[in-house]
Design an enzyme around this catalytic site. Structure first.
Site, PDB file in Angstrom:
ATOM      1  N   GLU A   1     -10.282  -3.721 -39.984  1.00  0.00           N
ATOM      2  CA  GLU A   1      -8.824  -3.611 -40.071  1.00  0.00           C
ATOM      3  C   GLU A   1      -8.486  -2.125 -40.195  1.00  0.00           C
ATOM      4  O   GLU A   1      -9.021  -1.436 -41.071  1.00  0.00           O
ATOM      5  CB  GLU A   1      -8.303  -4.369 -41.299  1.00  0.00           C
ATOM      6  CG  GLU A   1      -6.794  -4.250 -41.359  1.00  0.00           C
ATOM      7  CD  GLU A   1      -6.134  -5.033 -42.481  1.00  0.00           C
ATOM      8  OE1 GLU A   1      -6.827  -5.635 -43.303  1.00  0.00           O
ATOM      9  OE2 GLU A   1      -4.881  -5.004 -42.499  1.00  0.00           O
TER      10      GLU A   1
ATOM     11  N   ARG B   1     -22.954  -8.228 -48.156  1.00  0.00           N
ATOM     12  CA  ARG B   1     -22.431  -6.892 -47.915  1.00  0.00           C
ATOM     13  C   ARG B   1     -23.310  -5.864 -48.617  1.00  0.00           C
ATOM     14  O   ARG B   1     -24.082  -6.183 -49.510  1.00  0.00           O
ATOM     15  CB  ARG B   1     -20.995  -6.786 -48.420  1.00  0.00           C
ATOM     16  CG  ARG B   1     -20.844  -7.014 -49.916  1.00  0.00           C
ATOM     17  CD  ARG B   1     -19.434  -6.651 -50.402  1.00  0.00           C
ATOM     18  NE  ARG B   1     -18.408  -7.135 -49.510  1.00  0.00           N
ATOM     19  CZ  ARG B   1     -17.417  -6.375 -49.031  1.00  0.00           C
ATOM     20  NH1 ARG B   1     -17.326  -5.102 -49.351  1.00  0.00           N
ATOM     21  NH2 ARG B   1     -16.512  -6.883 -48.264  1.00  0.00           N
TER      22      ARG B   1
ATOM     23  N   LYS C   1     -11.916  -0.003 -49.691  1.00  0.00           N
ATOM     24  CA  LYS C   1     -10.962   0.933 -49.106  1.00  0.00           C
ATOM     25  C   LYS C   1      -9.837   1.247 -50.081  1.00  0.00           C
ATOM     26  O   LYS C   1      -9.331   2.364 -50.106  1.00  0.00           O
ATOM     27  CB  LYS C   1     -10.392   0.346 -47.804  1.00  0.00           C
ATOM     28  CG  LYS C   1     -11.354   0.482 -46.634  1.00  0.00           C
ATOM     29  CD  LYS C   1     -10.716   0.052 -45.341  1.00  0.00           C
ATOM     30  CE  LYS C   1     -11.108  -1.349 -44.986  1.00  0.00           C
ATOM     31  NZ  LYS C   1     -10.732  -1.766 -43.637  1.00  0.00           N
TER      32      LYS C   1
HETATM   33  P1  ATP Z   1     -13.183  -3.163 -47.950  1.00  0.00           P
HETATM   34  O1  ATP Z   1     -13.485  -4.426 -48.710  1.00  0.00           O
HETATM   35  O2  ATP Z   1     -14.124  -2.057 -48.217  1.00  0.00           O
HETATM   36  O3  ATP Z   1     -11.777  -2.735 -48.014  1.00  0.00           O
HETATM   37  P2  ATP Z   1     -12.936  -4.753 -45.665  1.00  0.00           P
HETATM   38  O4  ATP Z   1     -13.875  -5.887 -45.679  1.00  0.00           O
HETATM   39  O5  ATP Z   1     -11.550  -5.045 -46.024  1.00  0.00           O
HETATM   40  O6  ATP Z   1     -13.521  -3.531 -46.466  1.00  0.00           O
HETATM   41  P3  ATP Z   1     -12.736  -4.649 -42.849  1.00  0.00           P
HETATM   42  O7  ATP Z   1     -12.101  -3.583 -42.058  1.00  0.00           O
HETATM   43  O8  ATP Z   1     -12.099  -5.963 -42.914  1.00  0.00           O
HETATM   44  O9  ATP Z   1     -12.938  -4.030 -44.282  1.00  0.00           O
HETATM   45  O10 ATP Z   1     -14.259  -4.796 -42.450  1.00  0.00           O
HETATM   46  C1  ATP Z   1     -14.725  -4.838 -41.142  1.00  0.00           C
HETATM   47  C2  ATP Z   1     -16.059  -5.513 -41.126  1.00  0.00           C
HETATM   48  O11 ATP Z   1     -16.982  -4.803 -41.938  1.00  0.00           O
HETATM   49  C3  ATP Z   1     -15.987  -6.917 -41.661  1.00  0.00           C
HETATM   50  O12 ATP Z   1     -16.717  -7.764 -40.798  1.00  0.00           O
HETATM   51  C4  ATP Z   1     -16.630  -6.838 -43.014  1.00  0.00           C
HETATM   52  O13 ATP Z   1     -17.271  -8.039 -43.329  1.00  0.00           O
HETATM   53  C5  ATP Z   1     -17.612  -5.678 -42.838  1.00  0.00           C
HETATM   54  N1  ATP Z   1     -17.844  -5.006 -44.112  1.00  0.00           N
HETATM   55  C6  ATP Z   1     -16.924  -4.509 -44.948  1.00  0.00           C
HETATM   56  N2  ATP Z   1     -17.492  -4.004 -46.054  1.00  0.00           N
HETATM   57  C7  ATP Z   1     -18.831  -4.167 -45.900  1.00  0.00           C
HETATM   58  C8  ATP Z   1     -19.971  -3.860 -46.700  1.00  0.00           C
HETATM   59  N3  ATP Z   1     -19.848  -3.273 -47.890  1.00  0.00           N
HETATM   60  N4  ATP Z   1     -21.193  -4.189 -46.228  1.00  0.00           N
HETATM   61  C9  ATP Z   1     -21.322  -4.782 -45.034  1.00  0.00           C
HETATM   62  N5  ATP Z   1     -20.296  -5.105 -44.235  1.00  0.00           N
HETATM   63  C10 ATP Z   1     -19.062  -4.809 -44.654  1.00  0.00           C
END
Ligand code: ATP
Ligand code: MG
Length: 592
Positions: free
Chosen positions: A38, A297, A307
């Site tokens: 996102e 993750r 984020k």
């Molecule tokens: P955050 O929780 O850090 O704000 P998010 O999950 O909201 O991150 P997205 O932009 O939705 O961020 O993530 C894009 C992709 O990256 C998703 O498929 C998510 O599952 C993966 N992702 C996010 N954080 C991690 C992590 N710490 N380890 C592995 N994959 C991740």
């Protein structure tokens, strides 16, 4: 010259096993994965794990991987993030594709097809063995299709327009109670949904909900909202829409539209999977359906990774922007001097599992050191200089000393270091009242200057306050390589630079951003910032560093690994310390 460290060609884990099984069984002709960020912040090292997994699968199985902006929430998203995400993914992946397969992103010619008299949506045609699509796709480009799919759910009695407020919707879902608007007729729902889209209602006045089961044990199945009203302009679609699809509705269908086979995400989406499957099934779609698989993750200690928290550090000025070299963001790590190949090696090294855990940051640091040890050019620089006068060396004379650029890699060549009467050595390498085990320079003691002579400290010049101004030394002029006393055994070797030749550089010494392993364990991560996470010094550098190049990495011998910062100019060099030679924190733990 030297090859960067790259992961073994084919790691194996339960996700790759599933892909291999599905390809072997002929369930899919080729694998299609995607990385769907996102655009509401910069990517961090956790995302790097997901990128390496999704693009890695395409690379290893001759599949396709798309970069897709999951941009369904106009109020939180921005083109700044779209641009940074695109840049970061390209940086992390670009060379990787070329390295193994020589692939270019595939052409994406739309192939419209028909199903039950309706338009089915474009599946990109892909040519070549595998394709890492680094040109971003946008979920918002599918808004027309998604709207059509939503309309189809309304027409088939599987979605309804609800007038409950957001708070009422929540409490009804918790209680497992049907909304009084649940049994509206298809005609009324179609009319209201059309008027939602036409902008007749304010934000929050109505929603479109999937009609599933308000008593389902899994709350995600209790008639989830699939469209909401948001009178907001979108960074990619502008003012075209005032209703936006919810994540769960948009995600599975974007996967379907792109022909994704294996939709890989992190464990917190496991509970959403029944909804993912329900939506696809409810639409009675003609092509093979994507399936969702979850993995753990990345959690890394001594940092924060969501984020939202990273945004706070940036907005409150606790770091210097998203790409501050202390940040766990991909752009921060890159600026610090960490290479893409080291990040990929890290991602492969930690592997893919189904169990959440905490990865020690020393694992990342080890992988970075391991690569830099093999690739970084050796240079001499003095971070905290103290002047040395070689009293038996003629004024004005320059003696060239040959230095090795990369041990174990003779092809990296040698260079000349000028040696003169006035030098700098590291302040720490001299001690006036040295303990017996101190093998560097002490009054009356000898030490070898790397690639040059053995020197002996004959005197100390101090100012009125007793601070050392300079050391007076003599050199054993036969002790250089090839000289008659070259083989004299001396316990210590230290680095140095010639004072008249030295160039000044700003050197930024970075350390961990937090002092404790789990900064947010008490919900107060900002209380645990390391006050010493950045120290700036003016270093004296050997003259060849004038030609330092942003693509190269340097080991300042006996000190650490460095890379040029983006703010560096030919007039004012700026180096970032990527990482120390040894893990200073391991000692802390032992001491403590
Ligand atoms: P955050 O929780 O850090 O704000 P998010 O999950 O909201 O991150 P997205 O932009 O939705 O961020 O993530 C894009 C992709 O990256 C998703 O498929 C998510 O599952 C993966 N992702 C996010 N954080 C991690 C992590 N710490 N380890 C592995 N994959 C991740
Ligand atoms: Mg998310």
């Amino acid at each position: 010259m030297t090859t960067p460290l790259d992961p073994p060609p084919a790691p194996s884990d339960f996700i790759r096993d599933i892909v291999a099984r599905d390809l072997q069984a002929g369930t899919y002709e080729r694998s299609r994965t995607r990385f769907p960020p996102e655009p509401n912040g910069y990517l961090h090292i956790g995302h790097a794990k997901s990128i390496c997994l999704n693009f890695g699968i395409a690379r290893e199985f001759g599949g396709v991987c798309n970069l897709r902006m999951d941009d369904t929430n106009p109020t939180k998203e921005d083109v700044e993030y779209v641009d940074s995400i695109t840049e970061d993914v390209r940086w992390l992946i670009d060379g990787w594709a070329d390295q193994t397969m020589g692939l270019k992103p595939a052409g994406r010619t739309p192939e419209p097809s028909e199903h039950e008299g309706r338009r089915d949506f474009y599946l990109p045609a892909v040519t070549g063995a595998s394709a890492l699509n680094l040109e971003p796709l946008y979920a918002s480009d599918y808004f027309d299709q998604l709207h059509e799919y939503a309309t189809r759910l309304v027409e088939t009695g599987q979605a309804y327009v609800d007038d409950l407020s957001p708070e009422e919707t929540d409490s009804y879902r918790q209680e497992g109670k049907n909304s009084p608007f649940r049994e509206r007729s298809v005609e009324e729902n179609l009319d209201l949904f059309r008027r939602m889209r036409a902008g007749e209602f304010p934000d929050g006045a109505r929603t479109l909900r999937a009609k599933i089961d308000m008593q389902a044990p899994n709350v995600w199945l209790r008639d989830p909202v699939i469209y909401r009203i948001r009178h907001a302009t979108h960074h990619h679609t502008g003012a075209k829409w005032c209703i936006y699809p919810m994540y769960d509705f948009a995600h599975c269908l974007s996967d379907y539209i792109e022909g994704i086979t294996h939709s890989v995400c992190t464990l917190e989406f496991e509970v959403h999977r029944p909804l993912y499957d329900w939506i696809l099934k409810a639409l009675n779609l003609p092509r093979a359906l994507p399936h969702q698989f979850e993995f753990a993750r990345l959690n890394l200690n001594y940092t924060v990774m969501s984020k939202r928290k990273l945004m706070q550090l940036v907005n409150e000025g606790l770091v210097n922007g998203w790409d501050d070299p202390r940040m766990p963001t991909i752009s921060g790590l890159r600026r610090r001097g960490v290479t893409a190949s080291a990040l990929r090696a890290f991602a492969y090294h930690i592997g893919i599992t189904k169990y959440d855990g905490m990865t020690d940051v020393s694992v990342l640091e080890h992988v970075i050191r391991e690569e830099l040890n093999r690739t970084a050019l050796r240079r001499l620089a003095v971070l905290r200089p103290i002047k040395v006068i070689i009293t038996n060396f003629p004024e004005g004379k320059v003696e060239e000393c040959q230095a090795i650029n990369l041990p174990e890699h003779p092809e990296a060549g040698v260079r000349n270091l000028p040696f003169t009467r006035e030098l700098y050595i590291e302040h720490d390498d001299f001690m006036e009242d040295a303990p017996p085990k101190f093998f560097r320079l002490r009054p009356g003691g000898e030490v070898r200057l790397k690639y040059a002579f053995i020197i002996k400290c004959e005197g100390i010049v101090k100012d009125a306050n007793g601070a050392i101004l300079e050391l007076h030394c003599t050199a054993d002029l036969g002790s250089k390589t090839g000289g008659p006393t070259a083989s004299r055994k001396i316990k210590g070797t230290i680095h140095w630079v010639s004072a008249p030749h030295a160039i000044d550089a700003e050197v930024r010494l970075y350390d961990r951003l937090f002092t404790v392993p789990e900064p947010d364990a008490d919900g107060n991560f900002k209380q645990h910032l390391n006050p010493h996470s950045l120290e700036v010094v003016t270093a004296k550098c050997e003259p060849s560093l004038r030609e330092a190049d942003p693509k190269s990495r340097y080991q300042f011998e006996r000190l650490a690994y460095f890379a040029l910062d983006k703010e560096s100019t030919p007039e004012k060099l700026v180096f970032n310390r990527t990482i120390t030679l040894k893990d200073a924190w391991a000692k802390e733990v032992k001491k403590g």
